[in-house]
Write a protein that holds these residues in place. Structure first.
Motif, PDB file in Angstrom:
ATOM      1  N   GLY A   1       0.836  -1.198   0.000  1.00 60.03           N
ATOM      2  CA  GLY A   1       0.000   0.000   0.000  1.00 60.03           C
ATOM      3  C   GLY A   1       0.869   1.245   0.000  1.00 60.03           C
ATOM      4  O   GLY A   1       1.845   1.332   0.738  1.00 60.03           O
ATOM      5  N   LYS A   2       0.527   2.210  -0.846  1.00 59.83           N
ATOM      6  CA  LYS A   2       1.335   3.427  -0.968  1.00 59.83           C
ATOM      7  C   LYS A   2       0.549   4.641  -0.502  1.00 59.83           C
ATOM      8  O   LYS A   2      -0.667   4.697  -0.629  1.00 59.83           O
ATOM      9  CB  LYS A   2       1.767   3.618  -2.413  1.00 59.83           C
ATOM     10  N   CYS A   3       1.276   5.616   0.039  1.00 62.14           N
ATOM     11  CA  CYS A   3       0.660   6.832   0.542  1.00 62.14           C
ATOM     12  C   CYS A   3       1.534   8.030   0.193  1.00 62.14           C
ATOM     13  O   CYS A   3       2.760   7.945   0.229  1.00 62.14           O
ATOM     14  CB  CYS A   3       0.498   6.734   2.058  1.00 62.14           C
ATOM     15  N   HIS A   4       0.879   9.134  -0.142  1.00 62.26           N
ATOM     16  CA  HIS A   4       1.547  10.425  -0.331  1.00 62.26           C
ATOM     17  C   HIS A   4       1.182  11.254   0.903  1.00 62.26           C
ATOM     18  O   HIS A   4       0.079  11.777   0.994  1.00 62.26           O
ATOM     19  CB  HIS A   4       1.066  11.117  -1.603  1.00 62.26           C
ATOM     20  N   TRP A   5       2.091  11.324   1.866  1.00 63.41           N
ATOM     21  CA  TRP A   5       1.834  11.995   3.132  1.00 63.41           C
ATOM     22  C   TRP A   5       2.368  13.423   3.059  1.00 63.41           C
ATOM     23  O   TRP A   5       3.545  13.632   2.832  1.00 63.41           O
ATOM     24  CB  TRP A   5       2.506  11.239   4.280  1.00 63.41           C
ATOM     25  N   TYR A   6       1.490  14.403   3.268  1.00 64.01           N
ATOM     26  CA  TYR A   6       1.890  15.808   3.228  1.00 64.01           C
ATOM     27  C   TYR A   6       2.127  16.324   4.632  1.00 64.01           C
ATOM     28  O   TYR A   6       1.411  15.980   5.570  1.00 64.01           O
ATOM     29  CB  TYR A   6       0.819  16.647   2.529  1.00 64.01           C
ATOM     30  N   ASP A   7       3.138  17.164   4.767  1.00 60.26           N
ATOM     31  CA  ASP A   7       3.499  17.751   6.052  1.00 60.26           C
ATOM     32  C   ASP A   7       4.155  19.100   5.765  1.00 60.26           C
ATOM     33  O   ASP A   7       4.351  19.472   4.609  1.00 60.26           O
ATOM     34  CB  ASP A   7       4.456  16.824   6.803  1.00 60.26           C
ATOM     35  N   PHE A   8       4.500  19.810   6.808  1.00 64.21           N
ATOM     36  CA  PHE A   8       5.209  21.070   6.686  1.00 64.21           C
ATOM     37  C   PHE A   8       6.605  20.900   7.274  1.00 64.21           C
ATOM     38  O   PHE A   8       6.788  20.169   8.246  1.00 64.21           O
ATOM     39  CB  PHE A   8       4.456  22.184   7.411  1.00 64.21           C
ATOM     40  N   ALA A   9       7.573  21.573   6.675  1.00 61.85           N
ATOM     41  CA  ALA A   9       8.955  21.470   7.140  1.00 61.85           C
ATOM     42  C   ALA A   9       9.641  22.823   7.000  1.00 61.85           C
ATOM     43  O   ALA A   9       9.383  23.562   6.046  1.00 61.85           O
ATOM     44  CB  ALA A   9       9.716  20.422   6.340  1.00 61.85           C
ATOM     45  N   ALA A  10      10.502  23.118   7.944  1.00 57.61           N
ATOM     46  CA  ALA A  10      11.312  24.332   7.870  1.00 57.61           C
ATOM     47  C   ALA A  10      12.496  24.084   6.936  1.00 57.61           C
ATOM     48  O   ALA A  10      12.852  22.935   6.662  1.00 57.61           O
ATOM     49  CB  ALA A  10      11.804  24.706   9.262  1.00 57.61           C
ATOM     50  N   ASP A  11      13.099  25.158   6.476  1.00 61.19           N
ATOM     51  CA  ASP A  11      14.199  25.015   5.531  1.00 61.19           C
ATOM     52  C   ASP A  11      15.359  24.194   6.089  1.00 61.19           C
ATOM     53  O   ASP A  11      16.006  23.453   5.355  1.00 61.19           O
ATOM     54  CB  ASP A  11      14.692  26.374   5.034  1.00 61.19           C
ATOM     55  N   HIS A  12      15.595  24.266   7.410  1.00 64.26           N
ATOM     56  CA  HIS A  12      16.708  23.507   7.991  1.00 64.26           C
ATOM     57  C   HIS A  12      16.434  21.997   8.037  1.00 64.26           C
ATOM     58  O   HIS A  12      17.339  21.209   8.244  1.00 64.26           O
ATOM     59  CB  HIS A  12      17.061  24.039   9.389  1.00 64.26           C
ATOM     60  N   GLU A  13      15.174  21.590   7.839  1.00 63.71           N
ATOM     61  CA  GLU A  13      14.834  20.164   7.815  1.00 63.71           C
ATOM     62  C   GLU A  13      15.021  19.550   6.431  1.00 63.71           C
ATOM     63  O   GLU A  13      15.025  18.325   6.296  1.00 63.71           O
ATOM     64  CB  GLU A  13      13.384  19.954   8.242  1.00 63.71           C
ATOM     65  N   MET A  14      15.141  20.390   5.436  1.00 60.36           N
ATOM     66  CA  MET A  14      15.244  19.931   4.051  1.00 60.36           C
ATOM     67  C   MET A  14      16.662  19.441   3.777  1.00 60.36           C
ATOM     68  O   MET A  14      17.598  19.970   4.347  1.00 60.36           O
ATOM     69  CB  MET A  14      14.884  21.073   3.095  1.00 60.36           C
ATOM     70  N   PRO A  15      16.913  18.499   2.911  1.00 61.94           N
ATOM     71  CA  PRO A  15      15.943  17.776   2.116  1.00 61.94           C
ATOM     72  C   PRO A  15      15.494  16.455   2.750  1.00 61.94           C
ATOM     73  O   PRO A  15      14.590  15.803   2.227  1.00 61.94           O
ATOM     74  CB  PRO A  15      16.703  17.496   0.823  1.00 61.94           C
ATOM     75  N   ASP A  16      16.097  16.034   3.862  1.00 65.80           N
ATOM     76  CA  ASP A  16      15.775  14.721   4.436  1.00 65.80           C
ATOM     77  C   ASP A  16      14.428  14.670   5.144  1.00 65.80           C
ATOM     78  O   ASP A  16      13.792  13.614   5.176  1.00 65.80           O
ATOM     79  CB  ASP A  16      16.859  14.278   5.426  1.00 65.80           C
ATOM     80  N   CYS A  17      14.018  15.772   5.745  1.00 63.13           N
ATOM     81  CA  CYS A  17      12.742  15.834   6.483  1.00 63.13           C
ATOM     82  C   CYS A  17      12.659  14.701   7.503  1.00 63.13           C
ATOM     83  O   CYS A  17      11.672  13.958   7.577  1.00 63.13           O
ATOM     84  CB  CYS A  17      11.571  15.817   5.520  1.00 63.13           C
TER      85      CYS A  17
ATOM     86  N   LYS B   1       7.858  32.219   4.498  1.00 64.32           N
ATOM     87  CA  LYS B   1       9.301  32.394   4.415  1.00 64.32           C
ATOM     88  C   LYS B   1       9.995  31.248   5.159  1.00 64.32           C
ATOM     89  O   LYS B   1       9.721  31.014   6.341  1.00 64.32           O
ATOM     90  CB  LYS B   1       9.706  33.731   5.021  1.00 64.32           C
ATOM     91  N   ARG B   2      10.812  30.495   4.427  1.00 65.61           N
ATOM     92  CA  ARG B   2      11.611  29.392   4.962  1.00 65.61           C
ATOM     93  C   ARG B   2      10.769  28.226   5.489  1.00 65.61           C
ATOM     94  O   ARG B   2      11.234  27.415   6.283  1.00 65.61           O
ATOM     95  CB  ARG B   2      12.576  29.899   6.039  1.00 65.61           C
ATOM     96  N   GLN B   3       9.504  28.148   5.077  1.00 62.48           N
ATOM     97  CA  GLN B   3       8.601  27.065   5.459  1.00 62.48           C
ATOM     98  C   GLN B   3       8.047  26.418   4.194  1.00 62.48           C
ATOM     99  O   GLN B   3       7.610  27.129   3.283  1.00 62.48           O
ATOM    100  CB  GLN B   3       7.437  27.594   6.300  1.00 62.48           C
ATOM    101  N   TYR B   4       8.046  25.096   4.168  1.00 64.29           N
ATOM    102  CA  TYR B   4       7.656  24.377   2.961  1.00 64.29           C
ATOM    103  C   TYR B   4       6.613  23.314   3.256  1.00 64.29           C
ATOM    104  O   TYR B   4       6.558  22.761   4.349  1.00 64.29           O
ATOM    105  CB  TYR B   4       8.888  23.711   2.327  1.00 64.29           C
ATOM    106  N   ARG B   5       5.798  23.046   2.257  1.00 62.48           N
ATOM    107  CA  ARG B   5       4.906  21.889   2.275  1.00 62.48           C
ATOM    108  C   ARG B   5       5.699  20.779   1.600  1.00 62.48           C
ATOM    109  O   ARG B   5       6.281  20.983   0.541  1.00 62.48           O
ATOM    110  CB  ARG B   5       3.620  22.208   1.496  1.00 62.48           C
ATOM    111  N   ILE B   6       5.753  19.629   2.207  1.00 63.89           N
ATOM    112  CA  ILE B   6       6.512  18.509   1.636  1.00 63.89           C
ATOM    113  C   ILE B   6       5.587  17.315   1.431  1.00 63.89           C
ATOM    114  O   ILE B   6       4.552  17.197   2.082  1.00 63.89           O
ATOM    115  CB  ILE B   6       7.727  18.108   2.515  1.00 63.89           C
ATOM    116  N   CYS B   7       5.982  16.461   0.521  1.00 63.84           N
ATOM    117  CA  CYS B   7       5.260  15.218   0.281  1.00 63.84           C
ATOM    118  C   CYS B   7       6.231  14.065   0.505  1.00 63.84           C
ATOM    119  O   CYS B   7       7.276  13.999  -0.145  1.00 63.84           O
ATOM    120  CB  CYS B   7       4.713  15.177  -1.141  1.00 63.84           C
ATOM    121  N   LEU B   8       5.903  13.202   1.444  1.00 59.07           N
ATOM    122  CA  LEU B   8       6.700  12.015   1.725  1.00 59.07           C
ATOM    123  C   LEU B   8       5.920  10.818   1.179  1.00 59.07           C
ATOM    124  O   LEU B   8       4.820  10.534   1.656  1.00 59.07           O
ATOM    125  CB  LEU B   8       6.931  11.875   3.231  1.00 59.07           C
ATOM    126  N   ASP B   9       6.447  10.190   0.163  1.00 58.39           N
ATOM    127  CA  ASP B   9       5.823   8.999  -0.405  1.00 58.39           C
ATOM    128  C   ASP B   9       6.384   7.782   0.315  1.00 58.39           C
ATOM    129  O   ASP B   9       7.606   7.628   0.428  1.00 58.39           O
ATOM    130  CB  ASP B   9       6.127   8.877  -1.895  1.00 58.39           C
TER     131      ASP B   9
END
Length: 85
Positions: free
Chosen positions: A14-30, A61-69
């Motif tokens: 089963g696959k999921c596209h999980w959306y969350d928010f991350a600050a720039d310092h968490e990128m790209p690994d989240c 500013k410096r906040q992103y929406r991310i998608c973790l598959d």
């Protein structure tokens, strides 16, 4: 919401596209988001693997929406040994 969603997925594949928010310092690994999904799956007895993490847009500013598959890899099996035998 993840605890409600997981039972609706196939436990194997089963696959999921999980959306969350991350600050720039968490990128790209989240890692915070990875840890959350891994923890909840584990609590529900499910293995998982991350397929991809992507920046899905800026929300401030410096906040992103991310998608973790991620994909479920099946039930976690625990083996017990009977030392008394």
């Amino acid at each position: 919401f993840l605890r409600v969603l997981l039972p609706a997925l196939k436990s194997q594949g089963g696959k999921c596209h999980w959306y969350d928010f991350a600050a720039d310092h968490e990128m790209p690994d989240c890692q915070r988001t990875r840890d959350l999904v891994t923890k909840v799956c584990g609590e529900m007895g499910l293995g998982m693997r991350v397929l991809h993490v992507a920046n899905a847009g800026s929300v401030a500013k410096r906040q992103y929406r991310i998608c973790l598959d991620f994909e479920l890899t099946g039930p976690i099996t625990t083996t017990t040994t009977d030392d008394a035998a």
